[in-house]
Design a protein around this motif. Structure first.
Motif, PDB file in Angstrom:
ATOM      1  N   TYR A  27       0.834  -1.201   0.000  1.00 17.97           N
ATOM      2  CA  TYR A  27       0.000   0.000   0.000  1.00 17.97           C
ATOM      3  C   TYR A  27       0.872   1.256   0.000  1.00 17.97           C
ATOM      4  CZ  TYR A  27      -3.481   3.416   1.445  1.00 17.97           C
ATOM      5  OH  TYR A  27      -4.293   4.519   1.507  1.00 17.97           O
ATOM      6  N   SER A  28       1.866   1.283   0.888  1.00 19.67           N
ATOM      7  CA  SER A  28       2.758   2.449   0.981  1.00 19.67           C
ATOM      8  C   SER A  28       3.519   2.676  -0.314  1.00 19.67           C
ATOM      9  CB  SER A  28       3.765   2.260   2.126  1.00 19.67           C
ATOM     10  OG  SER A  28       3.093   2.178   3.352  1.00 19.67           O
ATOM     11  N   MET A  29       4.029   1.597  -0.905  1.00 23.20           N
ATOM     12  CA  MET A  29       4.782   1.721  -2.152  1.00 23.20           C
ATOM     13  C   MET A  29       3.888   2.199  -3.285  1.00 23.20           C
ATOM     14  SD  MET A  29       7.311  -1.590  -1.932  1.00 23.20           S
ATOM     15  CE  MET A  29       8.303  -1.159  -3.365  1.00 23.20           C
ATOM     16  N   ALA A  30       2.652   1.725  -3.331  1.00 18.16           N
ATOM     17  CA  ALA A  30       1.709   2.169  -4.364  1.00 18.16           C
ATOM     18  C   ALA A  30       1.398   3.656  -4.175  1.00 18.16           C
ATOM     19  CB  ALA A  30       0.433   1.334  -4.302  1.00 18.16           C
ATOM     20  N   GLN A  31       1.176   4.063  -2.930  1.00 16.14           N
ATOM     21  CA  GLN A  31       0.875   5.471  -2.627  1.00 16.14           C
ATOM     22  C   GLN A  31       2.000   6.392  -3.087  1.00 16.14           C
ATOM     23  OE1 GLN A  31      -2.410   6.090  -1.757  1.00 16.14           O
ATOM     24  NE2 GLN A  31      -2.010   6.841   0.293  1.00 16.14           N
ATOM     25  N   ARG A  32       3.248   5.936  -2.885  1.00 16.71           N
ATOM     26  CA  ARG A  32       4.417   6.763  -3.221  1.00 16.71           C
ATOM     27  C   ARG A  32       4.811   6.640  -4.686  1.00 16.71           C
ATOM     28  NH1 ARG A  32       6.564   4.890   2.134  1.00 16.71           N
ATOM     29  NH2 ARG A  32       7.600   3.235   0.978  1.00 16.71           N
ATOM     30  N   GLY A  33       4.103   5.785  -5.444  1.00 15.21           N
ATOM     31  CA  GLY A  33       4.442   5.613  -6.848  1.00 15.21           C
ATOM     32  C   GLY A  33       5.650   4.729  -7.068  1.00 15.21           C
ATOM     33  N   GLN A  34       6.018   3.939  -6.066  1.00 17.45           N
ATOM     34  CA  GLN A  34       7.176   3.060  -6.186  1.00 17.45           C
ATOM     35  C   GLN A  34       6.829   1.730  -6.850  1.00 17.45           C
ATOM     36  OE1 GLN A  34       8.178   3.168  -1.984  1.00 17.45           O
ATOM     37  NE2 GLN A  34       9.969   4.423  -2.425  1.00 17.45           N
ATOM     38  N   LEU A  35       5.540   1.429  -6.920  1.00 16.81           N
ATOM     39  CA  LEU A  35       5.053   0.228  -7.598  1.00 16.81           C
ATOM     40  C   LEU A  35       4.079   0.664  -8.682  1.00 16.81           C
ATOM     41  CD1 LEU A  35       4.069  -2.447  -4.881  1.00 16.81           C
ATOM     42  CD2 LEU A  35       5.654  -2.748  -6.758  1.00 16.81           C
ATOM     43  N   PRO A  36       4.080  -0.006  -9.836  1.00 13.84           N
ATOM     44  CA  PRO A  36       3.107   0.337 -10.880  1.00 13.84           C
ATOM     45  C   PRO A  36       1.712  -0.100 -10.444  1.00 13.84           C
ATOM     46  CG  PRO A  36       4.404  -1.571 -11.539  1.00 13.84           C
ATOM     47  CD  PRO A  36       4.986  -1.083 -10.244  1.00 13.84           C
ATOM     48  N   ALA A  37       0.831   0.864 -10.225  1.00 11.97           N
ATOM     49  CA  ALA A  37      -0.507   0.564  -9.706  1.00 11.97           C
ATOM     50  C   ALA A  37      -1.509   1.601 -10.187  1.00 11.97           C
ATOM     51  CB  ALA A  37      -0.465   0.545  -8.181  1.00 11.97           C
ATOM     52  N   PHE A  38      -2.781   1.257 -10.056  1.00 12.52           N
ATOM     53  CA  PHE A  38      -3.852   2.200 -10.376  1.00 12.52           C
ATOM     54  C   PHE A  38      -5.025   1.899  -9.460  1.00 12.52           C
ATOM     55  CE2 PHE A  38      -4.254  -1.533 -12.981  1.00 12.52           C
ATOM     56  CZ  PHE A  38      -5.615  -1.813 -13.021  1.00 12.52           C
ATOM     57  N   LYS A  39      -5.920   2.859  -9.354  1.00 16.39           N
ATOM     58  CA  LYS A  39      -7.060   2.683  -8.456  1.00 16.39           C
ATOM     59  C   LYS A  39      -8.338   2.412  -9.237  1.00 16.39           C
ATOM     60  CE  LYS A  39      -5.996   4.857  -4.109  1.00 16.39           C
ATOM     61  NZ  LYS A  39      -6.398   5.868  -3.123  1.00 16.39           N
ATOM     62  N   VAL A  40      -9.143   1.504  -8.697  1.00 20.02           N
ATOM     63  CA  VAL A  40     -10.472   1.207  -9.226  1.00 20.02           C
ATOM     64  C   VAL A  40     -11.425   1.321  -8.042  1.00 20.02           C
ATOM     65  CG1 VAL A  40     -11.973  -0.514 -10.273  1.00 20.02           C
ATOM     66  CG2 VAL A  40      -9.581  -0.380 -10.976  1.00 20.02           C
ATOM     67  N   GLY A  41     -12.318   2.290  -8.111  1.00 23.50           N
ATOM     68  CA  GLY A  41     -13.264   2.469  -7.011  1.00 23.50           C
ATOM     69  C   GLY A  41     -12.591   2.685  -5.672  1.00 23.50           C
ATOM     70  N   GLY A  42     -11.455   3.371  -5.681  1.00 27.39           N
ATOM     71  CA  GLY A  42     -10.750   3.671  -4.437  1.00 27.39           C
ATOM     72  C   GLY A  42      -9.861   2.544  -3.932  1.00 27.39           C
ATOM     73  N   GLN A  43      -9.793   1.449  -4.669  1.00 24.41           N
ATOM     74  CA  GLN A  43      -8.939   0.330  -4.249  1.00 24.41           C
ATOM     75  C   GLN A  43      -7.796   0.135  -5.244  1.00 24.41           C
ATOM     76  OE1 GLN A  43     -11.471  -3.115  -3.803  1.00 24.41           O
ATOM     77  NE2 GLN A  43     -12.118  -2.455  -1.766  1.00 24.41           N
ATOM     78  N   TRP A  44      -6.616  -0.165  -4.717  1.00 23.25           N
ATOM     79  CA  TRP A  44      -5.450  -0.358  -5.557  1.00 23.25           C
ATOM     80  C   TRP A  44      -5.551  -1.641  -6.350  1.00 23.25           C
ATOM     81  CZ3 TRP A  44      -2.320   3.408  -6.668  1.00 23.25           C
ATOM     82  CH2 TRP A  44      -2.139   4.450  -5.759  1.00 23.25           C
ATOM     83  N   ARG A  45      -5.138  -1.569  -7.613  1.00 21.66           N
ATOM     84  CA  ARG A  45      -5.064  -2.733  -8.488  1.00 21.66           C
ATOM     85  C   ARG A  45      -3.722  -2.683  -9.210  1.00 21.66           C
ATOM     86  NH1 ARG A  45      -8.364  -4.084  -5.622  1.00 21.66           N
ATOM     87  NH2 ARG A  45     -10.498  -4.742  -6.025  1.00 21.66           N
ATOM     88  N   PHE A  46      -3.258  -3.866  -9.607  1.00 23.02           N
ATOM     89  CA  PHE A  46      -1.933  -4.002 -10.198  1.00 23.02           C
ATOM     90  C   PHE A  46      -2.010  -4.940 -11.384  1.00 23.02           C
ATOM     91  CE2 PHE A  46      -1.885  -3.382  -5.682  1.00 23.02           C
ATOM     92  CZ  PHE A  46      -0.887  -2.466  -5.428  1.00 23.02           C
ATOM     93  N   LYS A  47      -1.406  -4.547 -12.516  1.00 19.00           N
ATOM     94  CA  LYS A  47      -1.343  -5.436 -13.681  1.00 19.00           C
ATOM     95  C   LYS A  47      -0.142  -6.351 -13.505  1.00 19.00           C
ATOM     96  CE  LYS A  47      -2.192  -4.324 -17.897  1.00 19.00           C
ATOM     97  NZ  LYS A  47      -2.188  -3.683 -19.228  1.00 19.00           N
ATOM     98  N   ARG A  48      -0.368  -7.633 -13.686  1.00 18.67           N
ATOM     99  CA  ARG A  48       0.700  -8.619 -13.497  1.00 18.67           C
ATOM    100  C   ARG A  48       1.886  -8.336 -14.411  1.00 18.67           C
ATOM    101  NH1 ARG A  48       1.939 -13.602 -10.799  1.00 18.67           N
ATOM    102  NH2 ARG A  48       4.110 -13.796 -11.388  1.00 18.67           N
ATOM    103  N   VAL A  49       1.608  -7.976 -15.659  1.00 18.22           N
ATOM    104  CA  VAL A  49       2.712  -7.718 -16.598  1.00 18.22           C
ATOM    105  C   VAL A  49       3.548  -6.518 -16.140  1.00 18.22           C
ATOM    106  CG1 VAL A  49       1.675  -8.796 -18.619  1.00 18.22           C
ATOM    107  CG2 VAL A  49       1.186  -6.406 -18.145  1.00 18.22           C
ATOM    108  N   ASP A  50       2.901  -5.497 -15.570  1.00 17.31           N
ATOM    109  CA  ASP A  50       3.630  -4.328 -15.051  1.00 17.31           C
ATOM    110  C   ASP A  50       4.504  -4.730 -13.861  1.00 17.31           C
ATOM    111  OD1 ASP A  50       2.380  -2.784 -16.958  1.00 17.31           O
ATOM    112  OD2 ASP A  50       0.936  -1.893 -15.551  1.00 17.31           O
ATOM    113  N   LEU A  51       3.954  -5.576 -12.991  1.00 14.39           N
ATOM    114  CA  LEU A  51       4.724  -6.029 -11.830  1.00 14.39           C
ATOM    115  C   LEU A  51       5.917  -6.877 -12.255  1.00 14.39           C
ATOM    116  CD1 LEU A  51       1.997  -6.947  -9.200  1.00 14.39           C
ATOM    117  CD2 LEU A  51       3.619  -5.058  -9.115  1.00 14.39           C
TER     118      LEU A  51
END
Length: 71
Positions: A27-51
């Motif tokens: 959560y912290s890494m996503a918030q800081r932009g350290q992990l490739p992530a995006f929000k859907v309805g206020g919840q973090w989601r991650f594409k496997r290929v990006d990870l």
């Protein structure tokens, strides 16, 4: 277990399990932009290929640090 699709979307707990870290860390890494992530309805989601690409970048950065003697 079935083979995941290349455009598989992961939840925060799934990413924490994948990376073997606490959900709070993901959560912290996503918030800081350290992990490739995006929000859907206020919840973090991650594409496997990006990870997967991010993991490869981290491995490469680690090798670079060792070659420079930074570790």
């Amino acid at each position: 277990m079935s083979h995941p699709m290349s455009d598989e979307i992961l939840t925060l707990p799934e990413v924490a399990q994948l990376l073997k870290v606490a959900e709070k860390t993901v959560y912290s890494m996503a918030q800081r932009g350290q992990l490739p992530a995006f929000k859907v309805g206020g919840q973090w989601r991650f594409k496997r290929v990006d990870l997967d690409a991010w993991i490869e970048e981290q491995k490469a950065a680690g090798r670079d640090d060792k070659q420079r003697g930074d570790v």
